[in-house]
Design a protein around this motif. Structure first.
Motif: not given
Lengths: 337, 337
Positions: A211-228
């Motif tokens: 679950e922690d890994f999943r959260e890491y990936g999800i937040k990484l994706g959201l941050a990535y998209q905001a920067l994109d």
């Protein structure tokens, strides 16, 4: 070992496993059908090569997470290949849905083979994603295989829900800032969350750690998209390069734009007034900045990056244990173009 | 107990499990997206009802095979629902690919919601098919669940390969009689073979018995399609009813037509000469008959029916053990319209 050395080992292994799945006549019997898939994956046809293949970030993330969770990354290869195939299924269908004629500088599958065959080629990749995952039952365990299927299904559903929202927003005039996150969570984050979770799962991690890994990936994706989204307006290519690369010209309802519309000030009035031409881009970008949209977008990206790193820290405690993932995160979120 | 009594119990259970998967907000969060799926599955919107739902033959086949192989059919429900969802995913995409505006008398999903959302709605059903199957690990066993995934993947691949061939044949002038069977095996038979195999699998049958069930389903599908092609030319609706229902008018490269073209006699010359109008149907059907195409088609159907029944006999030896399946076969292959 720095990240690049790890990737130098992983990327060829990913490519080999991808090819073993997609190009096997046992899996796909008809040469012309294999050709469509090989073309889309960047292996064949005009313009084939590393540029056309894309960066394979998602499968690399699976392997790096498996490694960070203590597993020999080679055993996670079936999951890595599954997510890359799923990603590419969604790209083929996306290109049809968005009428995109180019993907990584090359004509899209529907342009080359027509709409009907392109829909079907996407469906084939979807099937192959599940087929690729099957080998995880051998490389890890039957239980891990079953859990991986459950994970991939959830990702598929979130992905298609995100696509539903994206298509829906295109025609809706009243999209709000609050509508933004569920769409991005489906379209971008669910798959990255799935990558991280599958890596942990292949490593036999506990439910809590997964679950922690999943959260890491999800937040990484959201941050990535905001920067994109930030890059789409204030990035070099958007501002000073080819004006057609600005999200403002395509009138994309990105994070800064939705913020600006909600502010209902100078930018919003100009946006509502009609189309944005190449020459208007720098003026509109400045309006958005004055309305606070740039600061807001960068704040969100920073917040999400922090949350992503905190989740990774929980998943793999101890300094340096997830060094490769830290480096990958910095690479993905520090990019300027 | 006759087949109908069994179906009277099974069909409502299938419908309930289908609804539990598709209409659960946990699986599909957005009401409008659920509405698209519910419309396509015949539950909602104008013209909803049993007619719009279709006969649910495939899921019934799964349950009847599970029962014939000695299992409580309720435990096979997840597999039954998975094949029905997979079938419906392929129908939604088919309708787009064929530009079909009607499905079971109602406007198709792409007509109502547009091309992009229709592609995505199909993708959602595809995802839900795999999700539905997951519960088999609970109702039967983890091992059966994993094997069922492998089976469903193979079916997906064959289905999409069959679709590739079908689309390819439409534009190719040189389709031969030999090209016919691989296309039908993919488009029609693979799924029926998968239904029978999944039923056996849910019953914990041996690999040998599963293979016999699969063969039964595949041959049943081929026989069914041969008869369907016969009906498309010599059936009541095709010959005397609405002429638009004749496969000759739509110039479908069906089994009798491909036979007639290979004969290269009177029918072939007329076929090559140009479009077929409503008024030409009975003359062309007579030409085909004279060329031996009707006899050939019925022979093939009879041969395949025999092979299908022989495989079933091997799968479930003993008189009357598979009475329901015998009755279903007779129903499917004895139909006159």
């Amino acid at each position: 070992m720095p990240l690049q050395s790890a990737l130098d080992e992983m990327l060829p292994a990913i490519e080999a496993e991808l090819k073993a799945v997609v190009l096997s006549p046992q899996n796909v019997a008809y040469p012309e059908l294999r050709r469509m898939l090989a073309y889309h994956l960047g292996w064949e046809g005009e313009g084939a090569g590393p540029e056309a293949q894309g960066k394979r970030i998602r499968p690399a993330l699976v392997l790096l997470c498996a490694q960070a969770a203590g597993q020999d990354w080679r055993r996670a290869l079936p999951a890595a290949v599954a997510v890359e195939l799923l990603h590419n299924f969604s790209l083929i269908h996306d290109d049809i849905q968005d009428h995109s004629e180019l993907r990584r500088g090359r004509p899209t599958v529907w342009v080359k083979w027509g709409l009907a065959q392109a829909i079907n080629a996407g469906d084939v990749l979807f099937s192959l994603a599940f087929l690729a995952l099957h080998r995880l039952a051998e490389t890890v365990s039957a239980q891990a295989g079953l859990q991986a299927y459950a994970c991939l299904q959830r990702v598929c559903l979130r992905l298609t829900e995100g696509q539903y929202l994206d298509l829906d927003y295109e025609t809706r005039p009243d999209v709000s800032l609050a509508d933004y996150w569920p769409m991005i969570e489906g379209k971008t984050s669910a798959l990255l969350g799935g990558c991280a979770e599958l890596g942990a799962l292949a490593a036999g991690a506990s439910a809590k750690v997964r679950e922690d890994f999943r959260e890491y990936g999800i937040k990484l994706g959201l941050a990535y998209q905001a920067l994109d989204d930030w890059l789409g307006i204030w990035g070099d290519a958007a501002l000073t390069g080819k004006s057609t690369e600005s999200d403002l010209v395509s009138k994309k309802k990105s994070l800064p734009v939705l913020y600006g519309l909600e502010k209902d000030a100078e930018f919003a009035r100009r946006w509502q007034a009609g189309p944005v031409q190449a020459g208007d881009v720098s003026v509109l970008a400045e309006m958005l900045k004055k309305d606070g949209a740039e600061a807001f977008t960068l704040e969100q990206a920073a917040r999400l990056t922090g949350e992503s790193q905190a989740a990774l820290q929980r998943a793999v405690p101890g300094a340096g244990a997830a060094a490769h993932l830290q480096e990958l995160t910095a690479l993905l979120l520090g990019r300027k173009s």
